[in-house]
Design a protein around this motif. Structure first.
Motif, PDB file in Angstrom:
ATOM      1  N   THR A   1     -30.141  11.401  31.333  1.00 30.31           N
ATOM      2  CA  THR A   1     -31.095  11.442  32.447  1.00 30.31           C
ATOM      3  C   THR A   1     -31.683  12.838  32.677  1.00 30.31           C
ATOM      4  OG1 THR A   1     -29.522  11.901  34.239  1.00 30.31           O
ATOM      5  CG2 THR A   1     -29.783   9.597  33.606  1.00 30.31           C
ATOM      6  N   HIS A   2     -31.050  13.895  32.148  1.00 30.74           N
ATOM      7  CA  HIS A   2     -31.621  15.239  32.276  1.00 30.74           C
ATOM      8  C   HIS A   2     -32.624  15.516  31.159  1.00 30.74           C
ATOM      9  CE1 HIS A   2     -28.552  15.869  35.266  1.00 30.74           C
ATOM     10  NE2 HIS A   2     -28.949  17.106  35.476  1.00 30.74           N
ATOM     11  N   CYS A   3     -33.237  14.499  30.656  1.00 34.11           N
ATOM     12  CA  CYS A   3     -34.184  14.591  29.536  1.00 34.11           C
ATOM     13  C   CYS A   3     -35.553  14.243  30.122  1.00 34.11           C
ATOM     14  CB  CYS A   3     -33.723  13.595  28.471  1.00 34.11           C
ATOM     15  SG  CYS A   3     -34.942  12.884  27.375  1.00 34.11           S
ATOM     16  N   PRO A   4     -36.454  15.238  30.271  1.00 35.32           N
ATOM     17  CA  PRO A   4     -37.665  14.992  31.052  1.00 35.32           C
ATOM     18  C   PRO A   4     -38.817  14.361  30.279  1.00 35.32           C
ATOM     19  CG  PRO A   4     -37.610  17.260  30.347  1.00 35.32           C
ATOM     20  CD  PRO A   4     -36.395  16.621  29.777  1.00 35.32           C
ATOM     21  N   ASP A   5     -38.778  14.446  28.953  1.00 35.45           N
ATOM     22  CA  ASP A   5     -39.963  14.070  28.177  1.00 35.45           C
ATOM     23  C   ASP A   5     -39.753  12.763  27.414  1.00 35.45           C
ATOM     24  OD1 ASP A   5     -42.480  14.389  26.908  1.00 35.45           O
ATOM     25  OD2 ASP A   5     -41.526  15.323  25.183  1.00 35.45           O
ATOM     26  N   VAL A   6     -38.929  12.791  26.375  1.00 35.03           N
ATOM     27  CA  VAL A   6     -38.779  11.642  25.480  1.00 35.03           C
ATOM     28  C   VAL A   6     -38.137  10.440  26.188  1.00 35.03           C
ATOM     29  CG1 VAL A   6     -37.488  10.839  23.464  1.00 35.03           C
ATOM     30  CG2 VAL A   6     -38.795  12.938  23.345  1.00 35.03           C
TER      31      VAL A   6
ATOM     32  N   PRO B   1     -37.896   9.429  29.622  1.00 33.77           N
ATOM     33  CA  PRO B   1     -38.756   8.626  30.505  1.00 33.77           C
ATOM     34  C   PRO B   1     -39.943   8.010  29.772  1.00 33.77           C
ATOM     35  CG  PRO B   1     -38.773  10.950  31.175  1.00 33.77           C
ATOM     36  CD  PRO B   1     -37.766  10.825  30.090  1.00 33.77           C
TER      37      PRO B   1
ATOM     38  N   GLN C   1     -25.485   7.864  39.131  1.00 42.11           N
ATOM     39  CA  GLN C   1     -26.698   8.538  38.641  1.00 42.11           C
ATOM     40  C   GLN C   1     -27.475   7.593  37.722  1.00 42.11           C
ATOM     41  OE1 GLN C   1     -28.195  11.313  39.260  1.00 42.11           O
ATOM     42  NE2 GLN C   1     -29.523  11.641  37.496  1.00 42.11           N
TER      43      GLN C   1
ATOM     44  N   TYR D   1     -31.309   5.900  38.088  1.00 41.15           N
ATOM     45  CA  TYR D   1     -32.237   6.167  36.990  1.00 41.15           C
ATOM     46  C   TYR D   1     -32.791   4.879  36.384  1.00 41.15           C
ATOM     47  CZ  TYR D   1     -34.088   8.941  33.103  1.00 41.15           C
ATOM     48  OH  TYR D   1     -34.914   9.562  32.213  1.00 41.15           O
TER      49      TYR D   1
ATOM     50  N   ASP E   1     -26.431  23.668  32.154  1.00 42.13           N
ATOM     51  CA  ASP E   1     -27.839  23.677  31.783  1.00 42.13           C
ATOM     52  C   ASP E   1     -28.053  23.263  30.319  1.00 42.13           C
ATOM     53  OD1 ASP E   1     -30.504  24.075  32.228  1.00 42.13           O
ATOM     54  OD2 ASP E   1     -30.454  26.196  31.679  1.00 42.13           O
TER      55      ASP E   1
ATOM     56  N   THR F   1     -28.669  20.864  26.925  1.00 41.44           N
ATOM     57  CA  THR F   1     -29.506  19.722  26.599  1.00 41.44           C
ATOM     58  C   THR F   1     -28.842  18.979  25.433  1.00 41.44           C
ATOM     59  OG1 THR F   1     -31.743  19.000  26.053  1.00 41.44           O
ATOM     60  CG2 THR F   1     -31.026  21.083  25.098  1.00 41.44           C
TER      61      THR F   1
ATOM     62  N   ASP G   1     -29.690  16.988  21.739  1.00 43.74           N
ATOM     63  CA  ASP G   1     -30.560  16.442  20.695  1.00 43.74           C
ATOM     64  C   ASP G   1     -30.046  15.039  20.391  1.00 43.74           C
ATOM     65  OD1 ASP G   1     -31.655  18.945  20.643  1.00 43.74           O
ATOM     66  OD2 ASP G   1     -30.761  19.546  18.734  1.00 43.74           O
ATOM     67  N   HIS G   2     -30.962  14.080  20.266  1.00 40.35           N
ATOM     68  CA  HIS G   2     -30.485  12.707  20.066  1.00 40.35           C
ATOM     69  C   HIS G   2     -31.475  11.896  19.249  1.00 40.35           C
ATOM     70  CE1 HIS G   2     -33.251  11.184  23.270  1.00 40.35           C
ATOM     71  NE2 HIS G   2     -33.130  12.435  23.662  1.00 40.35           N
TER      72      HIS G   2
ATOM     73  N   ARG H   1     -45.138  13.723  35.261  1.00 41.54           N
ATOM     74  CA  ARG H   1     -44.612  12.354  35.276  1.00 41.54           C
ATOM     75  C   ARG H   1     -43.680  12.173  36.476  1.00 41.54           C
ATOM     76  NH1 ARG H   1     -43.956   8.443  31.591  1.00 41.54           N
ATOM     77  NH2 ARG H   1     -44.288   9.722  29.760  1.00 41.54           N
TER      78      ARG H   1
ATOM     79  N   PRO I   1     -37.457   9.339  38.301  1.00 42.06           N
ATOM     80  CA  PRO I   1     -36.578   8.502  39.126  1.00 42.06           C
ATOM     81  C   PRO I   1     -35.997   9.324  40.279  1.00 42.06           C
ATOM     82  CG  PRO I   1     -36.076   8.231  36.804  1.00 42.06           C
ATOM     83  CD  PRO I   1     -37.035   9.365  36.902  1.00 42.06           C
TER      84      PRO I   1
ATOM     85  N   VAL J   1     -34.831  17.027  36.594  1.00 41.67           N
ATOM     86  CA  VAL J   1     -35.870  17.615  35.740  1.00 41.67           C
ATOM     87  C   VAL J   1     -37.090  16.697  35.687  1.00 41.67           C
ATOM     88  CG1 VAL J   1     -34.361  18.988  34.247  1.00 41.67           C
ATOM     89  CG2 VAL J   1     -34.769  16.596  33.702  1.00 41.67           C
ATOM     90  N   MET J   2     -38.254  17.335  35.497  1.00 41.89           N
ATOM     91  CA  MET J   2     -39.499  16.585  35.338  1.00 41.89           C
ATOM     92  C   MET J   2     -40.299  17.254  34.221  1.00 41.89           C
ATOM     93  SD  MET J   2     -40.447  16.080  39.389  1.00 41.89           S
ATOM     94  CE  MET J   2     -41.502  14.634  39.315  1.00 41.89           C
ATOM     95  N   ALA J   3     -41.360  16.590  33.774  1.00 40.21           N
ATOM     96  CA  ALA J   3     -42.198  17.188  32.734  1.00 40.21           C
ATOM     97  C   ALA J   3     -43.656  17.104  33.151  1.00 40.21           C
ATOM     98  CB  ALA J   3     -41.992  16.464  31.404  1.00 40.21           C
TER      99      ALA J   3
ATOM    100  N   TYR K   1     -47.826  17.723  31.877  1.00 43.81           N
ATOM    101  CA  TYR K   1     -48.697  17.667  30.706  1.00 43.81           C
ATOM    102  C   TYR K   1     -50.122  18.050  31.109  1.00 43.81           C
ATOM    103  CZ  TYR K   1     -44.713  14.749  29.371  1.00 43.81           C
ATOM    104  OH  TYR K   1     -43.456  14.291  29.141  1.00 43.81           O
TER     105      TYR K   1
ATOM    106  N   ILE L   1     -34.324  12.671  14.669  1.00 49.99           N
ATOM    107  CA  ILE L   1     -33.636  13.254  15.826  1.00 49.99           C
ATOM    108  C   ILE L   1     -34.652  13.974  16.715  1.00 49.99           C
ATOM    109  CG2 ILE L   1     -31.847  14.883  16.600  1.00 49.99           C
ATOM    110  CD1 ILE L   1     -30.648  12.614  15.049  1.00 49.99           C
ATOM    111  N   SER L   2     -34.620  13.628  18.010  1.00 44.58           N
ATOM    112  CA  SER L   2     -35.499  14.276  18.973  1.00 44.58           C
ATOM    113  C   SER L   2     -34.830  15.563  19.461  1.00 44.58           C
ATOM    114  CB  SER L   2     -35.739  13.318  20.139  1.00 44.58           C
ATOM    115  OG  SER L   2     -36.346  14.002  21.195  1.00 44.58           O
ATOM    116  N   ARG L   3     -35.522  16.697  19.304  1.00 47.35           N
ATOM    117  CA  ARG L   3     -34.979  17.986  19.726  1.00 47.35           C
ATOM    118  C   ARG L   3     -35.953  18.672  20.663  1.00 47.35           C
ATOM    119  NH1 ARG L   3     -34.498  21.670  15.058  1.00 47.35           N
ATOM    120  NH2 ARG L   3     -33.289  22.885  16.537  1.00 47.35           N
TER     121      ARG L   3
END
Lengths: 206, 139
Positions: free
Chosen positions: A78-83, A85, A121, A125, A164, A166, A168-169, B29, B32, B37-39, B41, B76-78
């Motif tokens: 859930t602390h992943c803001p881009d990919v 959501p 949490q 979410y 803090d 992150t 990679d997944h 964006r 929830p 955190v938010m992003a 663009y 893998i997303s990094r």
């Protein structure tokens, strides 16, 4: 007439045997899935190792929750803001498309961040995205075994502070069949239309 | 005395805007409830004659803000941190889901679709603030 009877009986037996074999093959061997454009289907669905996690409401989430339905699973945190959501919003739209066609697909968000993603949490979410989205997480050793079995990877990347970090997944969406086995994978970047078309080819109408 | 007067003058002067930097379609964006955190663009363009480098971002609405870039390598997303966005003269680039984005930590208040937030981009010594709109956007 007398000579004909055994021959007719023989034909009947052969026909019955053939019918039996055909029926058995239809019942027990899954029909070959059609080719898809936005991912790959495994030639032979792969079993998932036994696992025991907890869902967003604190209930057990195990292999049993992957059976008797098609499921689409995405691993993130859930602390992943881009990919995350972005992908979950896409899954929500996908669910709406398939529902409109009476095709049932269970959506699962697997959190690989049990340190920060408590069931509470996760509840907040996943409910933001859909009332039907399941959020699940659990002990690291369970997650590692499940992810290895699903063929997805994740690794914790330290940040400036202990809190803090992150992760990679894998960006893939894992498709599981009603036997709870891995049927295939969809790969990013995702296009809603082609994903919906692929899943409509695979998942029968209810 | 001379020094403090000069320092006071320096402090009171607004920093120069990033020369030629244009930003359009800035959006954040919606997240929830309780998301840490938010992003954000946007589309960026360098309409000036000199190269621009966006090195840092900040906003009074967030505990911290950073320029990040998502990359997918071998499935893998990094997330790459500490990125500098270079914009040659005339160049434009998109900050978009799955790529470059502004990562916004610890929102000071709950942000809902429709809210407007100012985010400041730093280009070397120059800084410039732009409006971003919170959106509930799928895809």
């Amino acid at each position: 007439m007398r000579a004909f009877k055994p021959v007719a009986a023989g034909f009947c037996a052969i026909f019955a045997l053939g019918l039996g074999i055909w029926t058995a093959s239809e019942w027990y061997a899954p029909a070959a899935l059609p080719p898809i454009e936005s991912g790959v289907l495994l030639p032979e669905p792969r079993p998932v190792a036994g696992f025991s996690l907890t869902d967003q409401d604190g209930r057990a989430f195990t292999n049993a929750q992957l059976r008797n339905r098609w499921s689409l699973l995405f691993a993130g945190f859930t602390h992943c803001p881009d990919v995350c959501p972005t992908t979950l919003s896409l899954m929500k739209l996908l669910e709406q498309r398939l529902q409109a066609e009476d095709r049932a697909l269970s959506m699962v968000f697997l959190s690989v961040d049990p340190e920060r993603d408590t069931p509470q949490q996760l509840h907040k979410y996943v409910r933001y995205f859909s009332p039907n989205l399941t959020g699940a997480t659990g002990p690291v050793e369970e997650l590692e075994r499940l992810c290895a079995s699903l063929g997805i990877a994740y690794v914790k990347v330290p940040g400036a502070t202990a809190d803090d970090y992150t992760i990679d997944h894998s960006a893939a969406l894992v498709l599981l069949n009603p036997q709870g086995k891995v049927a295939g994978y969809f790969q990013a970047p995702y296009k809603l239309d082609s994903l919906a078309a692929d899943l409509a080819r695979i998942i029968p109408k209810t | 005395m001379k020094f403090s007067a000069a320092a006071a003058l320096f402090i009171s002067l607004p920093a120069a805007a990033c020369p030629g930097l244009e930003l359009s379609d800035g959006w954040i964006r919606e997240a929830p409830p309780g998301a840490a955190v938010m992003a954000a663009y946007a589309r960026l363009r360098n309409a000036g004659p000199a190269p621009l480098s966006v090195e840092k971002v900040r906003s009074a609405e967030f505990g911290a803000a950073e320029l990040h870039r998502t990359v997918v390598e071998n499935g893998i997303s990094r997330m790459l941190h500490g990125q500098i966005l270079h914009l040659p003269p005339g160049a434009s680039t998109a900050l978009e889901p799955g790529g470059w984005h502004l990562m916004l930590f610890r929102p000071a208040r709950p942000l809902k679709a429709g809210d407007e937030v100012a985010i400041t981009l730093e280009c070397g010594e120059a800084v410039q603030s732009f409006p971003f709109t919170v959106r509930n956007k799928s895809e």
